[in-house]
Design a protein around this motif. Structure first.
Motif, mmCIF file in Angstrom:
data_model
loop_
_atom_site.group_PDB
_atom_site.id
_atom_site.type_symbol
_atom_site.label_atom_id
_atom_site.label_comp_id
_atom_site.label_asym_id
_atom_site.label_seq_id
_atom_site.Cartn_x
_atom_site.Cartn_y
_atom_site.Cartn_z
ATOM 1 N N GLU A 199 0.834 -1.190 0.000
ATOM 2 C CA GLU A 199 0.000 0.000 0.000
ATOM 3 C C GLU A 199 0.875 1.249 0.000
ATOM 4 O OE1 GLU A 199 -3.331 2.253 2.837
ATOM 5 O OE2 GLU A 199 -2.548 0.266 3.377
ATOM 6 N N ILE A 200 0.486 2.220 -0.808
ATOM 7 C CA ILE A 200 1.261 3.447 -0.941
ATOM 8 C C ILE A 200 0.581 4.574 -0.165
ATOM 9 C CG2 ILE A 200 2.174 5.167 -2.538
ATOM 10 C CD1 ILE A 200 3.493 2.396 -2.676
ATOM 11 N N ARG A 201 1.319 5.133 0.804
ATOM 12 C CA ARG A 201 0.819 6.276 1.565
ATOM 13 C C ARG A 201 1.426 7.582 1.082
ATOM 14 N NH1 ARG A 201 1.185 2.245 5.590
ATOM 15 N NH2 ARG A 201 -0.805 1.870 6.671
ATOM 16 N N GLY A 202 2.628 7.510 0.524
ATOM 17 C CA GLY A 202 3.315 8.706 0.056
ATOM 18 C C GLY A 202 4.271 8.370 -1.071
ATOM 19 N N ALA A 234 -0.122 2.952 14.270
ATOM 20 C CA ALA A 234 1.334 2.820 14.227
ATOM 21 C C ALA A 234 1.779 1.365 14.357
ATOM 22 C CB ALA A 234 1.976 3.657 15.325
ATOM 23 N N ILE A 235 0.983 0.538 15.060
ATOM 24 C CA ILE A 235 1.315 -0.885 15.169
ATOM 25 C C ILE A 235 1.296 -1.538 13.792
ATOM 26 C CG2 ILE A 235 0.532 -3.120 16.053
ATOM 27 C CD1 ILE A 235 -0.465 -1.686 18.545
ATOM 28 N N GLY A 236 0.208 -1.288 13.047
ATOM 29 C CA GLY A 236 0.099 -1.855 11.707
ATOM 30 C C GLY A 236 1.184 -1.348 10.782
ATOM 31 N N MET A 237 1.486 -0.040 10.863
ATOM 32 C CA MET A 237 2.522 0.531 10.005
ATOM 33 C C MET A 237 3.893 -0.039 10.334
ATOM 34 S SD MET A 237 1.241 4.518 9.867
ATOM 35 C CE MET A 237 2.611 5.063 8.827
ATOM 36 N N GLU A 241 4.125 -3.473 8.859
ATOM 37 C CA GLU A 241 4.340 -3.345 7.413
ATOM 38 C C GLU A 241 5.807 -3.040 7.116
ATOM 39 O OE1 GLU A 241 1.723 -0.385 5.873
ATOM 40 O OE2 GLU A 241 -0.111 -1.471 6.408
ATOM 41 N N GLU A 242 6.400 -2.165 7.918
ATOM 42 C CA GLU A 242 7.803 -1.815 7.715
ATOM 43 C C GLU A 242 8.708 -3.026 7.928
ATOM 44 O OE1 GLU A 242 11.113 0.720 7.006
ATOM 45 O OE2 GLU A 242 8.969 0.954 6.630
ATOM 46 N N ILE A 243 8.427 -3.800 8.968
ATOM 47 C CA ILE A 243 9.231 -4.988 9.239
ATOM 48 C C ILE A 243 9.085 -6.003 8.109
ATOM 49 C CG2 ILE A 243 9.386 -7.017 10.741
ATOM 50 C CD1 ILE A 243 8.962 -5.176 13.105
ATOM 51 N N TRP A 244 7.855 -6.203 7.648
ATOM 52 C CA TRP A 244 7.651 -7.155 6.560
ATOM 53 C C TRP A 244 8.364 -6.681 5.290
ATOM 54 C CZ3 TRP A 244 7.344 -11.700 5.029
ATOM 55 C CH2 TRP A 244 6.944 -12.017 3.726
ATOM 56 N N PHE A 245 8.363 -5.378 5.034
ATOM 57 C CA PHE A 245 9.053 -4.842 3.856
ATOM 58 C C PHE A 245 10.545 -5.168 3.927
ATOM 59 C CE2 PHE A 245 11.553 -1.410 1.925
ATOM 60 C CZ PHE A 245 11.091 -1.473 0.612
#
Length: 369
Positions: A172-175, A247-250, A253-257
């Motif tokens: 998913e793209i946020r920015g 922030a938990i979900g984000m 997502e960062e860790i999975w990336f």
């Protein structure tokens, strides 16, 4: 910092980061071992001769050793730090002590103790990234295409100015910064893109080309690019602060990336598609640590989080000597109902040791070249 000696510029920041990561990893093993009633002889940061240490009331020797490039937790009854049981000693313990030996715990308890090290690295990374996201937020830019370079991968795929990125490679793209980092880590690899154009959804695919860029520190990096840019106005960059739950979900997502891109890069190495010049060893990591240290404490903490996660991932590889190798042996034991023979395990550890040494030599030579 440029005028400081080499060991102050690079070695000290690197050793500080490595010491923290090793401590977190080994503490994961230690805590779960204690919770399962395993006796521990030593908790060591580093290898070789002891520089300083003390013995706690449970008989565990806490030590800092002369070679600060790793660490270990040695359980009672093991012949070495790789948790190989000593057959000449194990049978000589009394019943009370024998029940506290790692080798005498159930296979599921041993698996939990082994997994605890990498798990501690992942938890450490999560906490750092989560706290930094909550405390500082993230600067973001509207993910809309400004210009498309002619004869670029973006132009060939049909991207147009005004397209709004929705997802890239499934993320998913946020920015616009999300687009940049995903594309940059996928050179010469097909990437799926979903954009919104005039209210309609468009699905495209493209292959980022490789571009060599030089960092502010003079380091050459080979990154993916597709040939799109974003015009940045005075008020276009905004600071986004997520709530505690978002922030938990984000953070996940960062860790999975990071995990996904690390595994993809390693896969490219085995398939011969990756540029081996981009593989760094201890010297390269020391240089990066020193460079990041010039950017401030927060940048250094962020680097520690990323390295911690990568070390956790690598330790789960099914290579004897690593945690993943132990798990491989214990899974065999869980399925067959009996452990591998001592002889087979020893051969496996020798092969694993040779592989790890080969990798260390390769990365060291790669750094120096």
């Amino acid at each position: 910092m440029g005028s400081l000696p080499f060991y102050l510029n690079y070695i000290i920041p690197f050793l500080c980061i490595l010491t923290v990561i090793v401590f977190v990893h080994e503490m994961g093993h230690y805590l779960v071992a204690r919770w399962n009633g395993v006796a521990v002889d030593a908790f060591s940061i580093g290898f070789g001769p002891e520089l300083l240490g003390w013995t706690d009331r449970r008989g565990t020797r806490w030590r800092v050793a002369a070679i600060p490039l790793g660490g270990y937790v040695k359980f009672t009854g093991d012949m070495n730090a790789a948790s190989m049981p000593d057959p000449d000693v194990v049978d000589k313990y009394d019943a009370a002590t024998a029940s506290t030996l790692f080798v005498n715990k159930t296979v599921w308890q041993r698996m939990a103790i082994v997994v605890a090290g990498p798990a501690a690295n992942v938890i450490f990374t999560f906490l750092i990234l989560y706290v930094m996201l909550l405390g500082y937020g993230r600067f973001t830019l509207d993910p809309v295409v400004g210009d498309v370079l002619p004869e670029s991968p973006a132009a060939a795929a049909g991207l147009e100015p005004g397209d709004r990125f929705l997802t890239v490679d499934g993320y998913e793209i946020r920015g616009f910064e999300d687009v940049q980092r995903i594309i940059s880590t996928a050179p010469n690899r097909e990437v799926s893109v979903i954009v919104e154009r005039g209210g309609a959804i468009q699905s495209l695919s493209l292959v980022p080309e490789t571009e060599t860029t030089t960092t502010r520190f003079g380091r050459e990096l080979k990154l993916g690019r597709i040939g799109v840019s974003r015009d940045v106005g005075e008020n276009d960059v905004v600071l986004y602060r997520p709530g505690p739950v978002e922030a938990i979900g984000m953070t996940f997502e960062e860790i999975w990336f990071i995990v996904d891109r690390t595994l993809a890069f390693l896969g490219d190495i085995f398939l011969g598609r990756a540029d081996l010049d981009q593989v760094a060893g201890p010297v390269g990591m020391a240089q990066v640590s020193g460079e990041v240290a010039t950017l401030g404490l927060l940048a250094l903490v962020n680097l520690a989080a990323l390295l911690s996660l990568n070390i956790g991932i690598i330790n789960l590889f099914p290579v004897p000597m690593l945690d993943g190798g132990h798990l491989m042996y214990y899974l065999y034991e869980a399925v067959r109902g009996r452990p591998l023979s001592q002889r087979v395990q020893e051969i496996g550890y020798r092969i694993g040791f040779a592989l790890v040494c080969t990798l260390m030599v390769f990365t060291l030579v790669n750094d120096l070249v």
